[in-house]
Design a protein around this motif. Structure first.
Motif, PDB file in Angstrom:
ATOM      1  N   ARG A  83      63.889   8.667  54.537  1.00  0.00           N
ATOM      2  CA  ARG A  83      62.576   8.202  54.973  1.00  0.00           C
ATOM      3  C   ARG A  83      61.947   7.316  53.902  1.00  0.00           C
ATOM      4  O   ARG A  83      62.065   7.574  52.697  1.00  0.00           O
ATOM      5  CB  ARG A  83      61.685   9.410  55.272  1.00  0.00           C
ATOM      6  CG  ARG A  83      62.202  10.204  56.471  1.00  0.00           C
ATOM      7  CD  ARG A  83      61.642  11.625  56.495  1.00  0.00           C
ATOM      8  NE  ARG A  83      60.197  11.647  56.733  1.00  0.00           N
ATOM      9  CZ  ARG A  83      59.633  11.569  57.933  1.00  0.00           C
ATOM     10  NH1 ARG A  83      60.394  11.462  59.011  1.00  0.00           N
ATOM     11  NH2 ARG A  83      58.325  11.612  58.073  1.00  0.00           N
ATOM     12  N   THR A  85      58.325   5.446  52.867  1.00  0.00           N
ATOM     13  CA  THR A  85      56.881   5.344  53.090  1.00  0.00           C
ATOM     14  C   THR A  85      56.411   3.934  52.733  1.00  0.00           C
ATOM     15  O   THR A  85      56.679   3.436  51.639  1.00  0.00           O
ATOM     16  CB  THR A  85      56.122   6.382  52.240  1.00  0.00           C
ATOM     17  OG1 THR A  85      56.569   7.691  52.593  1.00  0.00           O
ATOM     18  CG2 THR A  85      54.623   6.271  52.491  1.00  0.00           C
ATOM     19  N   VAL A  86      55.720   3.319  53.651  1.00  0.00           N
ATOM     20  CA  VAL A  86      55.254   1.947  53.455  1.00  0.00           C
ATOM     21  C   VAL A  86      54.072   1.930  52.492  1.00  0.00           C
ATOM     22  O   VAL A  86      53.092   2.660  52.668  1.00  0.00           O
ATOM     23  CB  VAL A  86      54.840   1.312  54.795  1.00  0.00           C
ATOM     24  CG1 VAL A  86      54.313  -0.104  54.586  1.00  0.00           C
ATOM     25  CG2 VAL A  86      56.028   1.303  55.757  1.00  0.00           C
ATOM     26  N   GLU A  91      53.311  -3.819  52.848  1.00  0.00           N
ATOM     27  CA  GLU A  91      52.500  -4.357  53.952  1.00  0.00           C
ATOM     28  C   GLU A  91      52.102  -5.803  53.697  1.00  0.00           C
ATOM     29  O   GLU A  91      51.989  -6.607  54.637  1.00  0.00           O
ATOM     30  CB  GLU A  91      51.240  -3.500  54.142  1.00  0.00           C
ATOM     31  CG  GLU A  91      50.340  -3.989  55.270  1.00  0.00           C
ATOM     32  CD  GLU A  91      49.042  -3.206  55.365  1.00  0.00           C
ATOM     33  OE1 GLU A  91      48.038  -3.794  55.844  1.00  0.00           O
ATOM     34  OE2 GLU A  91      49.016  -2.032  54.956  1.00  0.00           O
ATOM     35  N   LEU A 100      54.818  -3.784  59.217  1.00  0.00           N
ATOM     36  CA  LEU A 100      54.693  -2.496  58.544  1.00  0.00           C
ATOM     37  C   LEU A 100      53.284  -2.326  57.983  1.00  0.00           C
ATOM     38  O   LEU A 100      52.709  -3.253  57.417  1.00  0.00           O
ATOM     39  CB  LEU A 100      55.724  -2.395  57.412  1.00  0.00           C
ATOM     40  CG  LEU A 100      57.199  -2.444  57.840  1.00  0.00           C
ATOM     41  CD1 LEU A 100      58.109  -2.401  56.612  1.00  0.00           C
ATOM     42  CD2 LEU A 100      57.537  -1.299  58.792  1.00  0.00           C
ATOM     43  N   LEU A 101      52.755  -1.112  58.119  1.00  0.00           N
ATOM     44  CA  LEU A 101      51.410  -0.783  57.645  1.00  0.00           C
ATOM     45  C   LEU A 101      51.467   0.327  56.613  1.00  0.00           C
ATOM     46  O   LEU A 101      52.292   1.239  56.703  1.00  0.00           O
ATOM     47  CB  LEU A 101      50.527  -0.348  58.824  1.00  0.00           C
ATOM     48  CG  LEU A 101      50.318  -1.390  59.928  1.00  0.00           C
ATOM     49  CD1 LEU A 101      49.518  -0.788  61.077  1.00  0.00           C
ATOM     50  CD2 LEU A 101      49.632  -2.647  59.389  1.00  0.00           C
ATOM     51  N   GLU A 102      50.606   0.217  55.624  1.00  0.00           N
ATOM     52  CA  GLU A 102      50.558   1.215  54.551  1.00  0.00           C
ATOM     53  C   GLU A 102      50.440   2.623  55.149  1.00  0.00           C
ATOM     54  O   GLU A 102      49.659   2.875  56.056  1.00  0.00           O
ATOM     55  CB  GLU A 102      49.380   0.949  53.631  1.00  0.00           C
ATOM     56  CG  GLU A 102      49.312   1.896  52.435  1.00  0.00           C
ATOM     57  CD  GLU A 102      48.093   1.658  51.570  1.00  0.00           C
ATOM     58  OE1 GLU A 102      48.051   2.188  50.440  1.00  0.00           O
ATOM     59  OE2 GLU A 102      47.162   0.933  52.024  1.00  0.00           O
ATOM     60  N   GLU A 104      52.764   4.226  56.828  1.00  0.00           N
ATOM     61  CA  GLU A 104      53.793   4.487  57.849  1.00  0.00           C
ATOM     62  C   GLU A 104      55.065   4.994  57.181  1.00  0.00           C
ATOM     63  O   GLU A 104      55.370   4.643  56.032  1.00  0.00           O
ATOM     64  CB  GLU A 104      54.111   3.213  58.628  1.00  0.00           C
ATOM     65  CG  GLU A 104      53.075   2.796  59.637  1.00  0.00           C
ATOM     66  CD  GLU A 104      53.574   1.650  60.496  1.00  0.00           C
ATOM     67  OE1 GLU A 104      53.664   1.839  61.714  1.00  0.00           O
ATOM     68  OE2 GLU A 104      53.868   0.561  59.949  1.00  0.00           O
ATOM     69  N   VAL A 105      55.828   5.776  57.925  1.00  0.00           N
ATOM     70  CA  VAL A 105      57.102   6.285  57.426  1.00  0.00           C
ATOM     71  C   VAL A 105      58.199   5.880  58.410  1.00  0.00           C
ATOM     72  O   VAL A 105      58.125   6.209  59.604  1.00  0.00           O
ATOM     73  CB  VAL A 105      57.080   7.814  57.256  1.00  0.00           C
ATOM     74  CG1 VAL A 105      58.441   8.300  56.762  1.00  0.00           C
ATOM     75  CG2 VAL A 105      55.982   8.233  56.283  1.00  0.00           C
ATOM     76  N   LEU A 106      59.204   5.167  57.918  1.00  0.00           N
ATOM     77  CA  LEU A 106      60.350   4.756  58.721  1.00  0.00           C
ATOM     78  C   LEU A 106      61.633   5.172  58.033  1.00  0.00           C
ATOM     79  O   LEU A 106      61.649   5.393  56.807  1.00  0.00           O
ATOM     80  CB  LEU A 106      60.365   3.238  58.939  1.00  0.00           C
ATOM     81  CG  LEU A 106      59.304   2.644  59.869  1.00  0.00           C
ATOM     82  CD1 LEU A 106      58.005   2.396  59.112  1.00  0.00           C
ATOM     83  CD2 LEU A 106      59.806   1.338  60.495  1.00  0.00           C
ATOM     84  N   LYS A 203      56.587   4.639  68.823  1.00  0.00           N
ATOM     85  CA  LYS A 203      55.725   5.508  68.017  1.00  0.00           C
ATOM     86  C   LYS A 203      54.785   4.701  67.127  1.00  0.00           C
ATOM     87  O   LYS A 203      53.725   5.187  66.747  1.00  0.00           O
ATOM     88  CB  LYS A 203      56.576   6.444  67.167  1.00  0.00           C
ATOM     89  CG  LYS A 203      57.328   7.497  67.996  1.00  0.00           C
ATOM     90  CD  LYS A 203      58.111   8.430  67.097  1.00  0.00           C
ATOM     91  CE  LYS A 203      58.835   9.495  67.924  1.00  0.00           C
ATOM     92  NZ  LYS A 203      59.628  10.407  67.079  1.00  0.00           N
ATOM     93  N   ARG A 204      55.185   3.497  66.792  1.00  0.00           N
ATOM     94  CA  ARG A 204      54.305   2.666  65.962  1.00  0.00           C
ATOM     95  C   ARG A 204      53.783   1.462  66.740  1.00  0.00           C
ATOM     96  O   ARG A 204      53.272   0.502  66.167  1.00  0.00           O
ATOM     97  CB  ARG A 204      55.002   2.240  64.672  1.00  0.00           C
ATOM     98  CG  ARG A 204      56.419   1.697  64.806  1.00  0.00           C
ATOM     99  CD  ARG A 204      57.049   1.455  63.443  1.00  0.00           C
ATOM    100  NE  ARG A 204      56.188   0.658  62.591  1.00  0.00           N
ATOM    101  CZ  ARG A 204      56.250  -0.672  62.488  1.00  0.00           C
ATOM    102  NH1 ARG A 204      57.142  -1.347  63.200  1.00  0.00           N
ATOM    103  NH2 ARG A 204      55.433  -1.313  61.681  1.00  0.00           N
TER     104      ARG A 204
END
Length: 393
Positions: A83, A85-86, A91, A100-102, A104-106, A203-204
């Motif tokens: 995973r 984290t952004v 961002e 991508l936004l601060e 978020e987890v991808l 989801k995002r």
């Protein structure tokens, strides 16, 4: 000692279109910075223009980003399910984006899809930091990998291909070909991204169209990567599995155009290169180890006319009009008996005055010795023939 047998062995493969070579002028040189048509299997450059010059690579750089990340996964240093984290720094990356936004987890896997399908610069940056701790450390890995692959004209400053002041990622078109070929060979799953027309991440709340053109438009095209900046122009690496094309060839081509004026011209010229390759090249068995390519008379044998076979086949992607010549050298003083598989000479394949490959010639059946009476009669007959020839001269 060997004697050269030249006559009657100029067997030619005649396929009537035009003779082509790798320096042919295809008539599009004034519309691109560079182009290339290459054979995936052999790595041979079939047609090219200006492929040695380092050019701004733009998002074509992401092919190297993909490779470095996939190698890290293969080596166990990274997992596709890891995973990420952004951060605000991720961002803030501009250009083509996965949005991508601060916070978020991808997963690494999701970021790779964003990298290859929508050419996300933010995805590239996120993968770089996750893989190496910082983008600077990641670009060191990119440059090290370029050296390992002997990409002599490649230099990377970031993971995305964005220009950073005076610094910009550069690659020669030949390097891009080598890199693309390496990736498809090592990680053929890279072609799965090209099947994704729309990248959906519900989801995002993200939906993004694929940047990869020609897939679905030309049968068999299944990749690979676009690139664009104002300075680089429009660039495209395409690949086609010719088995799935109307021409139905047993090969895969990689085509590259660099620095076209706009998107439509990029697609137009890429189509041109693909069609040119399909129409003018084909797989040919130039040497077939199941077919005799020469014959020798051995008077001491039961059957004096002995066919000779090459020890190996030679099959290549070649211009359909290219003509080949076969020339054999047979060992002096051949006498029966000769055992199956025994080398009795060599055969050289050449084209346009250049030798391409030399293979051994063998017999594929035992050459048995004739009885004494037969050998004596043949010796007398040969003597009379020789005398008659001398008289006529």
């Amino acid at each position: 000692m060997k004697r050269r047998i030249k006559s009657l062995l100029f067997l030619t493969i005649a396929i009537l279109i035009i003779t082509i070579n790798a320096s042919a002028d295809l008539g599009i040189e004034d519309r691109v910075q560079s182009y290339l048509i290459g054979d995936f299997d052999s790595g041979r450059v079939l047609e090219s223009y200006n492929i040695d010059k380092p050019l701004q690579a733009a998002s074509v750089s992401k092919l190297m980003t993909y490779l470095v990340v996939k190698d890290a996964v293969k080596e166990g240093k990274l997992n596709l399910n890891d995973r990420v984290t952004v951060t605000l720094e991720i961002e803030a990356v501009g250009g083509s984006s996965l949005n991508l936004l601060e916070g978020e987890v991808l997963t690494v896997d999701e970021l790779l899809a964003g990298l290859m399908v929508v050419s996300g610069n933010d995805a590239a940056y996120a993968l770089a930091v996750k893989t190496a701790g910082s983008e600077k450390a990641f670009t060191d890995l990119m440059n090290a990998k370029a050296q390992e692959l002997e990409l002599k004209s490649s230099k990377f400053y970031n993971s995305s291909g964005l220009q950073e002041g005076a610094n910009q990622n550069t690659m020669s078109t030949e390097d891009i070909f080598k890199l693309s070929r390496h990736i498809i060979e090592k990680y053929p799953e890279v072609l799965e991204y090209s099947k994704i027309k729309i990248l959906n991440m519900p989801k995002r709340n993200f939906t993004g169209e694929s940047t990869i053109p020609l897939v679905g438009e030309i049968p068999g095209v299944d990749g690979l990567k676009t690139g664009f900046t104002e300075e680089a122009g429009y660039c495209l690496v395409s690949t086609i599995d010719a088995r799935k094309s109307p021409q139905s060839g047993e090969f895969r081509l990689i085509t590259i155009v660099m620095g076209t004026a706009d998107i439509s011209e990029r697609s137009e010229l890429s189509k041109f290169l693909i069609n040119y390759g399909l129409e003018n090249y084909g797989m040919r068995t130039i040497i077939d180890d199941k077919a005799p390519y020469s014959e020798v008379t051995i008077n001491s044998a039961v059957n004096p006319r002995v066919p000779l076979y090459p020890t190996e086949s030679y099959r290549i992607l070649t211009p359909k009009a290219k003509r080949y010549v076969y020339k054999s050298e047979i060992n002096d003083g051949l006498k029966a008996p000769i055992s199956v598989g025994e080398k009795v000479g060599t055969m050289t394949l050449s084209s346009e005055g250049e030798d391409i490959i030399t293979v051994d010639l063998i017999v594929k059946h035992d050459v048995e010795q004739a009885n004494l009476f037969t050998r004596i009669i043949r010796a007398i007959e040969n003597t009379f023939r020789t005398i008659a020839t001398m008289i006529r001269q």
